[in-house]
Scaffold this motif. Structure first.
Motif, mmCIF file in Angstrom:
data_model
loop_
_atom_site.group_PDB
_atom_site.id
_atom_site.type_symbol
_atom_site.label_atom_id
_atom_site.label_comp_id
_atom_site.label_asym_id
_atom_site.label_seq_id
_atom_site.Cartn_x
_atom_site.Cartn_y
_atom_site.Cartn_z
ATOM 1 N N HIS A 159 0.866 -1.188 0.000
ATOM 2 C CA HIS A 159 0.000 0.000 0.000
ATOM 3 C C HIS A 159 0.897 1.231 0.000
ATOM 4 C CE1 HIS A 159 -3.601 -2.375 0.861
ATOM 5 N NE2 HIS A 159 -2.728 -3.181 1.446
ATOM 6 N N CYS A 160 0.654 2.116 -0.949
ATOM 7 C CA CYS A 160 1.557 3.268 -1.088
ATOM 8 C C CYS A 160 0.798 4.579 -1.168
ATOM 9 C CB CYS A 160 2.354 3.146 -2.388
ATOM 10 S SG CYS A 160 3.691 2.011 -2.265
ATOM 11 N N THR A 161 1.430 5.609 -0.666
ATOM 12 C CA THR A 161 0.887 6.952 -0.828
ATOM 13 C C THR A 161 2.045 7.943 -0.984
ATOM 14 O OG1 THR A 161 -0.689 8.555 0.062
ATOM 15 C CG2 THR A 161 0.755 7.493 1.661
ATOM 16 N N GLY A 162 1.713 9.222 -1.184
ATOM 17 C CA GLY A 162 2.761 10.228 -1.391
ATOM 18 C C GLY A 162 3.164 10.268 -2.858
ATOM 19 N N GLY A 163 3.855 11.345 -3.215
ATOM 20 C CA GLY A 163 4.259 11.536 -4.606
ATOM 21 C C GLY A 163 5.047 10.354 -5.162
ATOM 22 N N GLY A 164 5.863 9.728 -4.305
ATOM 23 C CA GLY A 164 6.703 8.609 -4.756
ATOM 24 C C GLY A 164 5.911 7.366 -5.101
ATOM 25 N N SER A 165 4.645 7.325 -4.705
ATOM 26 C CA SER A 165 3.834 6.147 -5.059
ATOM 27 C C SER A 165 3.541 6.169 -6.554
ATOM 28 C CB SER A 165 2.541 6.104 -4.250
ATOM 29 O OG SER A 165 1.730 7.212 -4.563
ATOM 30 N N TYR A 166 3.667 7.332 -7.173
ATOM 31 C CA TYR A 166 3.570 7.437 -8.635
ATOM 32 C C TYR A 166 4.962 7.234 -9.235
ATOM 33 C CZ TYR A 166 -1.101 9.308 -8.031
ATOM 34 O OH TYR A 166 -2.419 9.459 -7.704
ATOM 35 N N LYS A 167 5.895 8.019 -8.700
ATOM 36 C CA LYS A 167 7.234 8.077 -9.287
ATOM 37 C C LYS A 167 7.963 6.728 -9.205
ATOM 38 C CE LYS A 167 11.215 11.017 -8.669
ATOM 39 N NZ LYS A 167 11.805 11.969 -7.751
ATOM 40 N N HIS A 168 7.794 6.005 -8.097
ATOM 41 C CA HIS A 168 8.591 4.795 -7.890
ATOM 42 C C HIS A 168 7.788 3.502 -7.987
ATOM 43 C CE1 HIS A 168 11.984 7.242 -6.834
ATOM 44 N NE2 HIS A 168 11.364 7.788 -5.819
ATOM 45 N N ALA A 169 6.559 3.587 -8.496
ATOM 46 C CA ALA A 169 5.697 2.395 -8.497
ATOM 47 C C ALA A 169 6.373 1.218 -9.213
ATOM 48 C CB ALA A 169 4.362 2.730 -9.146
ATOM 49 N N GLU A 170 6.943 1.485 -10.363
ATOM 50 C CA GLU A 170 7.522 0.394 -11.155
ATOM 51 C C GLU A 170 8.732 -0.218 -10.445
ATOM 52 O OE1 GLU A 170 7.682 1.665 -15.289
ATOM 53 O OE2 GLU A 170 9.069 -0.034 -15.610
ATOM 54 N N LEU A 171 9.565 0.666 -9.915
ATOM 55 C CA LEU A 171 10.755 0.207 -9.186
ATOM 56 C C LEU A 171 10.364 -0.706 -8.020
ATOM 57 C CD1 LEU A 171 13.828 0.473 -8.438
ATOM 58 C CD2 LEU A 171 13.196 2.478 -7.098
ATOM 59 N N LEU A 172 9.359 -0.276 -7.257
ATOM 60 C CA LEU A 172 8.938 -1.054 -6.085
ATOM 61 C C LEU A 172 8.377 -2.402 -6.510
ATOM 62 C CD1 LEU A 172 7.252 1.861 -4.141
ATOM 63 C CD2 LEU A 172 9.173 0.503 -3.294
ATOM 64 N N GLN A 173 7.569 -2.357 -7.540
ATOM 65 C CA GLN A 173 6.933 -3.570 -8.035
ATOM 66 C C GLN A 173 8.005 -4.588 -8.465
ATOM 67 O OE1 GLN A 173 3.628 -1.934 -9.840
ATOM 68 N NE2 GLN A 173 2.961 -3.806 -10.857
#
Ligand SMILES: Nc1ncnc2c1ncn2[C@@H]1O[C@H](COP(=O)(O)OP(=O)(O)O)[C@@H](O)[C@H]1O
Ligand SMILES: CC(C)(COP(=O)(O)O)[C@@H](O)C(=O)NCCC(=O)O
Length: 419
Positions: A159-173
């Motif tokens: 579960h993600c929030t904050g600007g980085g949940s857009y910017k880093h979604a692929e990296l995290l996944q």
């Protein structure tokens, strides 16, 4: 949000952060600046609605015990007995992680009380603990999650929030092999704030600079019925000001770019401090009067007609003016500069909060975000601005989990509002 039982918030010698793990990532010497005064629950409680003062609670804190909260027994949390849940708030400066772990019966000493005699008692039922950690970089955060989210499988959700949940979604996944589910940043802040205020008696507190020791802090538990409306001023990298009428009805009424990011940014340019804590420590030792122009520097004393006291800051950094062949004074030290910077920003935020609070007739203003870090200068300035100018009509409140409101909200948002 219906809740059946109050949260237990682990008392701690060190404050809100999960320090055992934090020590893993941070230099223990550097993280001593604040938090220590908000030790545990041995503070007076003043009911926000009734004003009734309750005596401090008694806790037996096993030395070195780390803070966590215990989730209430509710069906929506039952799946966490089987599978861990991880949530991340990726802001402009810090990453905040909130994750569950199961504590088996007898494995941790629990709260305690027997006619004032402290005794340790072992928990009888398994319980879900929620842990709080923050990171300065996405790499260290991913490493921590990889190591500690042992039961994760590809159908699991981060579960993600904050600007980085857009910017880093692929990296995290890719790095974690799980799905990323987003919750809007403002929604998360409010869900998290609501949950903590509703459930954690030790969550919000007022700061009283003139008092001594622990008396400076008073917990302000509030009845679920009286929580709304309130103003939430979240001081992260930048500032968001929200008028909150219910967990689902709120409006972002204002904001400012002069927040925590400005403090570390200008602090970095103007002093030799290498991190936020060092900058705060410098501010503790500084004398802002060597940097700021005071009313008395201009008037020779107070400005009586306007009721402006002589020691009021008339112009932040005014004494650093070297133009126009001004007589040079002793150059300020980095400590003086850090103090002036902290005062300039917190005065400004306090005034904005006061004006928005006044404009919307708010009785309570909660401050969140990691800029605060329970620092006395910051809390004193913000409290003064609210309490003094509202003539006591509005209360300035701080939160134990100040920087974790968004991450807590994302943690609670099981389905995500941007799935
Ligand atoms: N360890 C730290 N490192 C960097 N900044 C910190 C730290 N602790 C507190 N801060 C302050 O907190 C601010 C970030 O607050 P936070 O609520 O996490 O916002 P964001 O979500 O924008 O990262 C920073 O800009 C800084 O002023
Ligand atoms: C853009 C943001 C919501 C991002 O949140 P943050 O990472 O700072 O917590 C915040 O920085 C903000 O509201 N900035 C102020 C913008 C303004 O109103 O001027």
């Amino acid at each position: 949000m219906g809740h059946t039982r109050k949260l237990r918030s682990s008392p701690s010698k060190l404050g809100v952060r999960r320090h055992s793990a934090a020590i893993f990532f941070e230099n223990a010497k550097k993280r001593k600046v604040m938090d220590e005064l908000l030790l545990n629950s041995s503070l007076r409680r003043v009911d926000s609605a009734s004003g009734i003062v309750h005596p401090p609670r008694q806790h037996a804190n096993p030395p070195g015990e780390t803070p966590f909260i215990v989730l209430p027994v509710e069906s929506r949390f039952s799946p966490m007995f089987e599978r861990s849940r991880f949530a991340l708030d990726i802001g402009g400066t810090l990453l905040k992680l909130v994750y569950s772990s199961v504590c088996q019966p007898g494995s941790k000493p629990q709260h305690v009380l027997n006619n004032g005699n402290k005794q340790k008692k072992l928990s009888e039922d398994p319980e879900v603990h929620v842990n709080f950690l923050k990171f300065g970089s996405i790499e260290t955060c991913i490493e921590f999650i990889k190591k500690n989210w042992k039961d994760r499988v590809e159908t699991d959700v981060l579960h993600c929030t904050g600007g980085g949940s857009y910017k880093h979604a692929e990296l995290l996944q890719k790095a974690l092999g799980v799905k990323v589910r987003r919750t809007d940043e403002m929604n998360s802040l409010i869900y998290g704030c609501d949950f903590l205020l509703r459930n954690n008696e030790d969550e919000s507190f007022t700061y009283h600079h003139e008092a001594k020791g622990l008396e400076k802090f008073q917990y302000r538990p509030i009845n679920a019925d009286s929580i709304y409306p309130f103003l939430l001023v979240n001081i992260g990298t930048g500032i968001s000001i929200l008028k909150v009428d219910s967990p689902t009805e709120f409006q972002r009424v204002g904001g400012s770019s002069m927040g925590g990011g400005t403090f570390i940014g200008l602090g970095n340019l103007l002093t030799s401090a290498t991190d936020f804590d060092a900058l705060l420590k410098m501010a503790d030792r500084g004398d802002h009067r060597k940097v700021d122009t005071l009313v008395s520097d201009i008037y020779g004393g107070s400005y009586g007609n306007l009721n402006l006291p002589g020691d009021l800051i008339a112009g932040s950094f005014g004494k650093c003016n070297k133009y126009d062949n001004r007589p040079s004074s002793t150059p300020p030290s980095p400590e003086d500069i850090a103090k002036s910077l902290l005062l300039m920003l917190s005065n400004n935020i306090g005034q904005m909060a006061m004006l928005y609070g006044h404009r919307y007739g708010m009785k309570r203003v909660y401050f969140g975000g990691f800029f605060i870090r329970k620092h006395p200068i910051t809390m004193r300035t913000l409290s003064y601005a609210i309490n003094f100018w509202s003539k006591g009509e509005t209360e300035a409140l701080f939160m134990k989990h100040e920087g974790y409101l968004g991450a807590m909200g994302a943690f609670l948002d099981e389905n995500g509002d941007h799935a």
